[in-house]
Design a protein around this motif. Structure first.
Motif, PDB file in Angstrom:
ATOM      1  N   VAL A 216       0.849  -1.186   0.000  1.00 54.91           N
ATOM      2  CA  VAL A 216       0.000   0.000   0.000  1.00 54.91           C
ATOM      3  C   VAL A 216       0.882   1.234   0.000  1.00 54.91           C
ATOM      4  CG1 VAL A 216      -1.795   1.260   1.226  1.00 54.91           C
ATOM      5  CG2 VAL A 216      -1.799  -1.226   1.231  1.00 54.91           C
ATOM      6  N   THR A 217       0.636   2.116  -0.948  1.00 54.10           N
ATOM      7  CA  THR A 217       1.465   3.306  -1.039  1.00 54.10           C
ATOM      8  C   THR A 217       1.035   4.330  -0.020  1.00 54.10           C
ATOM      9  OG1 THR A 217       0.008   4.414  -2.563  1.00 54.10           O
ATOM     10  CG2 THR A 217       1.644   2.968  -3.519  1.00 54.10           C
ATOM     11  N   GLU A 218       1.886   5.278   0.217  1.00 53.44           N
ATOM     12  CA  GLU A 218       1.566   6.383   1.110  1.00 53.44           C
ATOM     13  C   GLU A 218       1.337   7.616   0.268  1.00 53.44           C
ATOM     14  OE1 GLU A 218       4.500   6.878   4.063  1.00 53.44           O
ATOM     15  OE2 GLU A 218       4.349   4.852   4.823  1.00 53.44           O
ATOM     16  N   GLY A 219       0.148   7.718  -0.278  1.00 54.24           N
ATOM     17  CA  GLY A 219      -0.147   8.904  -1.053  1.00 54.24           C
ATOM     18  C   GLY A 219      -1.031   8.617  -2.235  1.00 54.24           C
ATOM     19  N   ASP A 220      -1.016   7.420  -2.777  1.00 53.12           N
ATOM     20  CA  ASP A 220      -1.841   7.150  -3.925  1.00 53.12           C
ATOM     21  C   ASP A 220      -2.666   5.887  -3.775  1.00 53.12           C
ATOM     22  OD1 ASP A 220      -1.337   9.144  -6.294  1.00 53.12           O
ATOM     23  OD2 ASP A 220       0.559   8.883  -5.270  1.00 53.12           O
ATOM     24  N   GLY A 221      -2.480   5.141  -2.714  1.00 49.82           N
ATOM     25  CA  GLY A 221      -3.368   4.046  -2.391  1.00 49.82           C
ATOM     26  C   GLY A 221      -3.393   2.931  -3.406  1.00 49.82           C
ATOM     27  N   GLY A 222      -3.176   1.703  -2.975  1.00 51.27           N
ATOM     28  CA  GLY A 222      -3.298   0.591  -3.890  1.00 51.27           C
ATOM     29  C   GLY A 222      -2.108  -0.339  -3.826  1.00 51.27           C
ATOM     30  N   PRO A 223      -2.242  -1.533  -4.434  1.00 47.30           N
ATOM     31  CA  PRO A 223      -1.185  -2.540  -4.360  1.00 47.30           C
ATOM     32  C   PRO A 223      -0.106  -2.310  -5.414  1.00 47.30           C
ATOM     33  CG  PRO A 223      -3.071  -3.418  -5.499  1.00 47.30           C
ATOM     34  CD  PRO A 223      -3.442  -2.034  -5.078  1.00 47.30           C
ATOM     35  N   TYR A 224       0.611  -1.240  -5.302  1.00 48.62           N
ATOM     36  CA  TYR A 224       1.683  -0.944  -6.230  1.00 48.62           C
ATOM     37  C   TYR A 224       2.622   0.037  -5.550  1.00 48.62           C
ATOM     38  CZ  TYR A 224      -2.025   2.482  -6.940  1.00 48.62           C
ATOM     39  OH  TYR A 224      -3.040   3.373  -6.739  1.00 48.62           O
ATOM     40  N   SER A 225       3.829   0.194  -6.109  1.00 49.84           N
ATOM     41  CA  SER A 225       4.782   1.109  -5.509  1.00 49.84           C
ATOM     42  C   SER A 225       4.310   2.549  -5.684  1.00 49.84           C
ATOM     43  CB  SER A 225       6.147   0.935  -6.162  1.00 49.84           C
ATOM     44  OG  SER A 225       6.125   1.417  -7.494  1.00 49.84           O
ATOM     45  N   ARG A 226       4.859   3.417  -4.863  1.00 51.33           N
ATOM     46  CA  ARG A 226       4.469   4.829  -4.950  1.00 51.33           C
ATOM     47  C   ARG A 226       4.842   5.409  -6.315  1.00 51.33           C
ATOM     48  NH1 ARG A 226       2.859   9.241  -2.431  1.00 51.33           N
ATOM     49  NH2 ARG A 226       3.942  11.218  -2.680  1.00 51.33           N
ATOM     50  N   ALA A 227       6.031   5.084  -6.823  1.00 52.82           N
ATOM     51  CA  ALA A 227       6.448   5.606  -8.123  1.00 52.82           C
ATOM     52  C   ALA A 227       5.505   5.126  -9.226  1.00 52.82           C
ATOM     53  CB  ALA A 227       7.881   5.185  -8.422  1.00 52.82           C
ATOM     54  N   HIS A 228       5.192   3.824  -9.216  1.00 49.75           N
ATOM     55  CA  HIS A 228       4.282   3.256 -10.209  1.00 49.75           C
ATOM     56  C   HIS A 228       2.912   3.942 -10.124  1.00 49.75           C
ATOM     57  CE1 HIS A 228       2.662  -0.756 -12.095  1.00 49.75           C
ATOM     58  NE2 HIS A 228       2.557   0.275 -12.907  1.00 49.75           N
ATOM     59  N   GLY A 229       2.432   4.131  -8.898  1.00 56.70           N
ATOM     60  CA  GLY A 229       1.133   4.774  -8.710  1.00 56.70           C
ATOM     61  C   GLY A 229       1.116   6.202  -9.205  1.00 56.70           C
ATOM     62  N   LEU A 230       2.165   6.967  -8.935  1.00 57.74           N
ATOM     63  CA  LEU A 230       2.225   8.351  -9.398  1.00 57.74           C
ATOM     64  C   LEU A 230       2.180   8.422 -10.920  1.00 57.74           C
ATOM     65  CD1 LEU A 230       4.924   9.748  -6.935  1.00 57.74           C
ATOM     66  CD2 LEU A 230       2.551  10.543  -7.101  1.00 57.74           C
ATOM     67  N   ILE A 231       2.892   7.528 -11.578  1.00 51.06           N
ATOM     68  CA  ILE A 231       2.891   7.524 -13.044  1.00 51.06           C
ATOM     69  C   ILE A 231       1.497   7.231 -13.574  1.00 51.06           C
ATOM     70  CG2 ILE A 231       3.736   6.253 -15.062  1.00 51.06           C
ATOM     71  CD1 ILE A 231       6.403   5.919 -13.506  1.00 51.06           C
ATOM     72  N   MET A 232       0.837   6.224 -13.012  1.00 50.08           N
ATOM     73  CA  MET A 232      -0.504   5.878 -13.476  1.00 50.08           C
ATOM     74  C   MET A 232      -1.530   6.947 -13.130  1.00 50.08           C
ATOM     75  SD  MET A 232      -0.236   3.140 -15.190  1.00 50.08           S
ATOM     76  CE  MET A 232      -1.862   2.384 -15.303  1.00 50.08           C
ATOM     77  N   LYS A 233      -1.269   7.727 -12.086  1.00 49.99           N
ATOM     78  CA  LYS A 233      -2.160   8.821 -11.731  1.00 49.99           C
ATOM     79  C   LYS A 233      -1.931  10.051 -12.600  1.00 49.99           C
ATOM     80  CE  LYS A 233      -4.152   6.862  -8.121  1.00 49.99           C
ATOM     81  NZ  LYS A 233      -5.574   6.526  -8.101  1.00 49.99           N
ATOM     82  N   GLY A 234      -0.985   9.970 -13.544  1.00 49.81           N
ATOM     83  CA  GLY A 234      -0.738  11.081 -14.441  1.00 49.81           C
ATOM     84  C   GLY A 234       0.401  11.977 -14.028  1.00 49.81           C
ATOM     85  N   LYS A 235       0.989  11.721 -12.850  1.00 50.96           N
ATOM     86  CA  LYS A 235       2.119  12.540 -12.382  1.00 50.96           C
ATOM     87  C   LYS A 235       3.407  11.852 -12.829  1.00 50.96           C
ATOM     88  CE  LYS A 235      -0.772  13.711  -8.451  1.00 50.96           C
ATOM     89  NZ  LYS A 235      -0.973  13.558  -6.992  1.00 50.96           N
ATOM     90  N   VAL A 236       3.606  11.849 -14.149  1.00 49.95           N
ATOM     91  CA  VAL A 236       4.642  11.011 -14.740  1.00 49.95           C
ATOM     92  C   VAL A 236       6.038  11.498 -14.379  1.00 49.95           C
ATOM     93  CG1 VAL A 236       5.514  10.024 -16.882  1.00 49.95           C
ATOM     94  CG2 VAL A 236       3.072  10.442 -16.614  1.00 49.95           C
TER      95      VAL A 236
END
Length: 696
Positions: A216-236
């Protein structure tokens, strides 16, 4: 394969004796295992992963689970293979949102309003976010909130509220009128600040069986790394920078380092750092041994596949993409999603729709695994693109709207531009230019796209076509010689859109631009020469050259062989233009200038306008008519359009009736004299059957 009849399981013995009057089990807490067992017993076989995911998604609501089970059977969505039952069609039964809508209708207006706005926040929500959206004091929401909890829609955790089921949350969102849904979703994201660490960390009650996140990331929530989550959230840019720092930091666990390496490659590609991405991908593959689940090596294969594809090396791109998918079985399902969807996109460009669709289905099934209940909008985005390429505009629009309406963990903001681009293209093809322009602007300015992300040629391409439809060919040429001057030489354009080369050649001819015509032909011929085994590229080059050389035989070959419905439409229109010009040459008459997009160069008996007659035909009828005109038999046509000979004959009878004719000779004559004066400027369709006819 076994399918179930509509009434086969109307009263299954597995429903307990204390079921209510409707024959459904009474409400009560059910764990995921119990849900799966109930559904398995009802369907009489073990469930596959996708069906298990649907069972879990029903949450603790046993009535909802029963509706799901009956809907799967009654709507023919399940099929049995051996001892396992699977989804025959990857969608939720229509009765499920209907059930939620009916349940919502039993609540007070204030409670319905609260639930709809809360659902926009995602599966979990804070009451203060709803209060801000409704502009109402918190105290006034206590009564409708209590009603929502009593009705079984939501439950309270230590710090926030949670919808008891994915279906309940999605049903509440679906109850919002579609035109308002997107705007409200954007407002909800603004008010909730879901990107902040404080509001996005999840907190489930112990008895609630939610999909468990492995990381679980600290900031984007979900079963993925924070970096991976930020990219998928559009904060590439931010996510890529974080991934690069993580992979080189001391003391990082091996699986985290591999994830960071893969995330850095993914982000680098999105940001257009192609040379850096290629260099690093090759380094990774040189360093690696065969290690199962090595997402960095698999992403390196995918990156090189993408770069080969961009360079026009299509066979190599497919080979590398297949290798990534072949060896990704041990990888996390969210990384498998990338590898499969990337290959599906390439197969879509090659019009290999069946295989592409299978990959999308597999990618989506992986998201139902216990650790991966996120990003369901990603398969929807790829399906939207696939259906657009197949000419199934209604389906393309439906899936693109699912992407734009997706909430919280199901959303992939990085894919919003693609979804809006699909919606823009669909609006363009169906003649709604204002909406096409509006969606195109959203694609450019979508909050889901990092401003550093490299622009895709699909936005420029749609912009050119909108300009041509609005103002004529010279407006399109002006864009191609100005802000989009590199587009005609962009190989990727002719791979993504088989009809693009022919469109641009027709545009160049109408505007008298020899340089544009030469650039297009040189590029598409070079692409075809470098890829002799790729049929769709060869047909694209054949189409452009036949149009430039006024080659009726080549155009007829496109009508017969092309798998792309828009290419067929352009080729048939150009054949009609040639026939009409030849007829006019034999019987001189005033002909409007070819540069006028409204020009109609039709000929025939006095007072007869074949264009107006031809417009009453559907896409499938028009295609069959042209196949008749080039001398094909019903049996040959049937094989070409994937229908039976009997069905082709049925379509012919309808065509004869609509056109007021009675023989194949008359039909061929109508085809020869028809001119749409530029399907290039207006792609027609049967409004009553938007899409499927063109897809055949």
């Amino acid at each position: 394969m076994t399918t179930w009849s509509k009434n086969a399981t109307r009263k299954p013995e597995t429903i307990p004796d204390d079921a209510g009057p409707s024959g459904r089990p009474p409400p009560g807490p059910l764990h995921a295992e119990a849900n799966e067992q109930f559904l398995s017993e009802l369907l009489g076989a073990e469930l596959d992963d996708e069906l298990r995911g649907l069972a879990v998604a029903a949450g603790e609501n046993s009535q909802l689970l029963a509706e799901l089970a009956y809907g799967l059977v009654e709507e023919g969505l399940v099929a049995r293979h051996g001892g396992t039952v699977r989804l025959a069609e990857s969608r939720t039964p229509r009765c499920v949102p209907t059930f939620v809508k009916l349940r919502l209708g039993e609540l007070s207006p204030g409670c319905q309003e609260l639930l709809k706005i809360a659902a926009l926040q995602g599966r979990s929500f804070l009451l203060e976010d709803v209060s801000r959206m409704l502009n109402r004091p918190l105290a006034t929401l206590l009564a409708p909130l209590d009603e929502a909890m009593s009705a079984g829609f939501v439950l309270a955790t230590e710090r926030q509220f949670v919808f008891r089921s994915d279906f309940l949350m999605r049903g509440a969102v679906a109850a919002i009128p579609a035109p308002a849904r997107g705007a409200l979703q954007r407002e909800a994201m603004h008010h909730s600040g879901r990107s902040t660490e404080e509001t996005d960390r999840r907190s489930w009650v112990p008895e609630y069986r939610a999909p468990q996140a492995a990381v679980v990331t600290e900031g984007d929530g979900g079963p993925y790394s924070r970096a991976h989550g930020l990219i998928m959230k559009g904060k590439v840019a931010v996510g890529t920078d974080l991934a690069q720092r993580t992979r080189s930091a001391p003391g990082v666990a091996e699986d985290e380092r591999l994830d960071a390496e893969a995330s850095a490659l993914l982000g680098g590609l999105l940001l257009g750092r192609e040379e850096e991405a290629e260099r690093r991908a090759r380094e990774i593959l040189r360093e690696r041994t065969d290690q199962p689940g090595d997402v960095a090596a698999l992403m390196a294969l995918t990156a090189l596949s993408h770069l080969s594809w961009r360079a026009g090396e299509l066979a190599e791109g497919i080979r590398l993409g297949r290798a990534a998918v072949r060896y990704c079985g041990g990888a996390d399902p969210l990384w498998r999603l990338h590898f499969r969807l990337e290959l599906a996109a390439k197969l879509t460009d090659l019009r290999e729709f069946d295989e592409a669709g299978t990959l999308v289905d597999e990618a989506e099934a992986g998201l139902y695994e216990p650790s991966a209940d996120v990003w369901h909008a990603a398969p929807a985005a790829m399906r939207a693109r696939l259906y657009l390429a197949a000419g199934r505009f209604r389906d393309a629009r439906r899936h693109a709207e699912q992407v734009t309406a997706a909430t919280e963990q199901n959303a992939v903001p990085a894919l919003l531009p693609l979804a809006y681009a699909v919606l823009s293209a669909v609006s363009l093809y169906t003649g709604d230019l204002p909406t096409a322009a509006e969606h195109l602007e959203r694609a450019r300015t979508s909050p889901g796209r990092d401003r550093d992300i490299r622009h895709s040629p699909r936005y420029a391409w749609t912009d050119v076509r909108v300009a041509v439809r609005r103002e004529g060919p010279r407006a399109g040429v002006a864009l191609l010689s100005g802000p989009y001057d590199r587009l005609p030489a962009e190989r990727r354009l002719y791979v993504e859109d088989s009809a693009a080369a022919a469109f641009l050649v027709r545009l160049a001819l109408d505007a008298g631009d020899a340089d544009l015509k030469r650039t297009v032909l040189d590029t598409v011929n070079g692409l075809a020469g470098d890829n002799p085994g790729i049929a769709v590229v060869g047909l694209s080059a054949l189409h452009a050259n036949a149009l430039a050389g006024r080659d009726a035989t080549g155009l007829a070959q496109i009508v017969v062989q092309s798998p792309d419905p828009l290419s067929v439409a352009l080729a048939t229109e150009e054949l009609a233009r040639l026939h009409a010009t030849q007829t006019s040459a034999r019987r001189p008459r005033a002909v409007p200038a070819p540069t006028d997009p409204a020009a109609v160069v039709a000929d025939g008996p006095a007072g007869h306008q074949p264009n107006s007659c031809w417009a009453v035909l559907s896409d499938m009828e028009r295609r069959i008519a042209y196949l008749v005109s080039v001398g094909m038999t019903n049996r040959q046509i049937a094989r070409r359009v994937h229908l039976s000979a009997h069905t082709v004959n049925y379509h012919l009878r309808k065509i004869y009736k609509k056109l007021g004719i009675g023989t194949r000779v008359e039909l061929a004559r109508e085809a020869a004299t028809y001119s749409g004066a530029a399907a290039i400027y207006s792609v027609t369709e049967d409004k009553r059957s938007l899409g499927p006819a063109a897809a055949s």
